[in-house]
Scaffold this active site. Structure first.
Site, mmCIF file in Angstrom:
data_model
loop_
_atom_site.group_PDB
_atom_site.id
_atom_site.type_symbol
_atom_site.label_atom_id
_atom_site.label_comp_id
_atom_site.label_asym_id
_atom_site.label_seq_id
_atom_site.Cartn_x
_atom_site.Cartn_y
_atom_site.Cartn_z
ATOM 1 N N ILE A 3 -0.573 6.786 -7.148
ATOM 2 C CA ILE A 3 0.068 6.373 -5.902
ATOM 3 C C ILE A 3 0.000 4.852 -5.796
ATOM 4 O O ILE A 3 -1.072 4.260 -5.859
ATOM 5 C CB ILE A 3 -0.622 7.018 -4.691
ATOM 6 N N LYS A 4 1.151 4.240 -5.636
ATOM 7 C CA LYS A 4 1.240 2.782 -5.593
ATOM 8 C C LYS A 4 1.357 2.333 -4.137
ATOM 9 O O LYS A 4 2.272 2.734 -3.417
ATOM 10 C CB LYS A 4 2.470 2.337 -6.401
#
Length: 217
Positions: free
Chosen positions: A82-83
């Site tokens: 997850i960025k």
């Protein structure tokens, strides 16, 4: 040093993956939008192709929405990272989501202080932007070096993922500094194989072979 490919071009990823050069992939909504395809669909296809981490970026800006969106992205595949943006809400979301066992890439890092906060929030990766700092006449490579020093000083496990890589020199310099990962466009990674003396040597080899009556297939 690990090589991540900074693209959502599935064909380009496949080409480099077949060469054995892909340890992971970084994407963002803008890159996927260029493909004209659905974000979740493209991300799933990349995750199925690549064994390593695939960063998928949230578009939300507030904590609650980032957490909801991050959890949704994490369901795409086990290797999704997850960025999140390096904001206070992003760091809070990092703390929550990393605490749930998700891998997190905190992006848009431009200072050592930001990198320290990301590490303390539990980030798996921190993404300092080398090229964008160079664009405003600051030394992007110096930032990589400074983060390396601080992380080593305190035993932070967050990996330094050098981003906004513009040239093969950026890659070799990051390797010498000790960046854990670089992410670069496919063309830059492929250009690492190029050297004028290699081309010159091959041309001479072909000429010598032809002079000797040897047919090059």
């Amino acid at each position: 040093m690990k090589f991540f490919v900074d693209t959502a071009d599935v064909d380009a990823i496949r080409e480099l993956n077949d060469l054995g050069f892909v340890d992971g992939v970084t994407t963002n909504p803008s890159l996927i939008k260029k493909s004209g395809r659905d974000i979740l669909e493209v991300t799933k296809e990349i995750c199925d192709m690549v064994d390593g981490p695939v960063s998928a970026e949230v578009v939300a800006l507030d904590y609650d929405s980032m957490v909801i969106e991050g959890r949704k992205l994490a369901t795409i595949a086990d290797n999704v990272v997850i960025k999140l943006p390096l904001t206070l809400d992003g760091l809070k979301a990092c703390k929550t989501l990393s605490g749930e066992g998700h891998q997190i890439n905190v992006t848009l890092c431009f200072s050592v202080n930001q990198a320290i906060l990301a590490a303390k929030a539990g980030a798996t990766f921190i993404s300092p932007f080398v090229g964008r700092l160079d664009d405003i006449n600051l030394d992007g490579l110096e930032l990589i070096e400074d983060i390396r020093t601080v992380y080593d000083n305190y035993g932070f496990e967050t990996e330094i993922l050098a981003a906004s890589i513009r040239s093969v020199n950026h890659i070799s310099d990051c390797a010498k500094i000790g960046a854990d990962v670089i992410t670069a466009p496919p063309a830059v990674i492929k250009a690492m194989a190029n050297h004028v003396l290699t081309d010159k040597g091959l041309a001479q080899f072909v000429k010598d072979a032809e002079d000797a009556g040897i047919k090059i297939v």
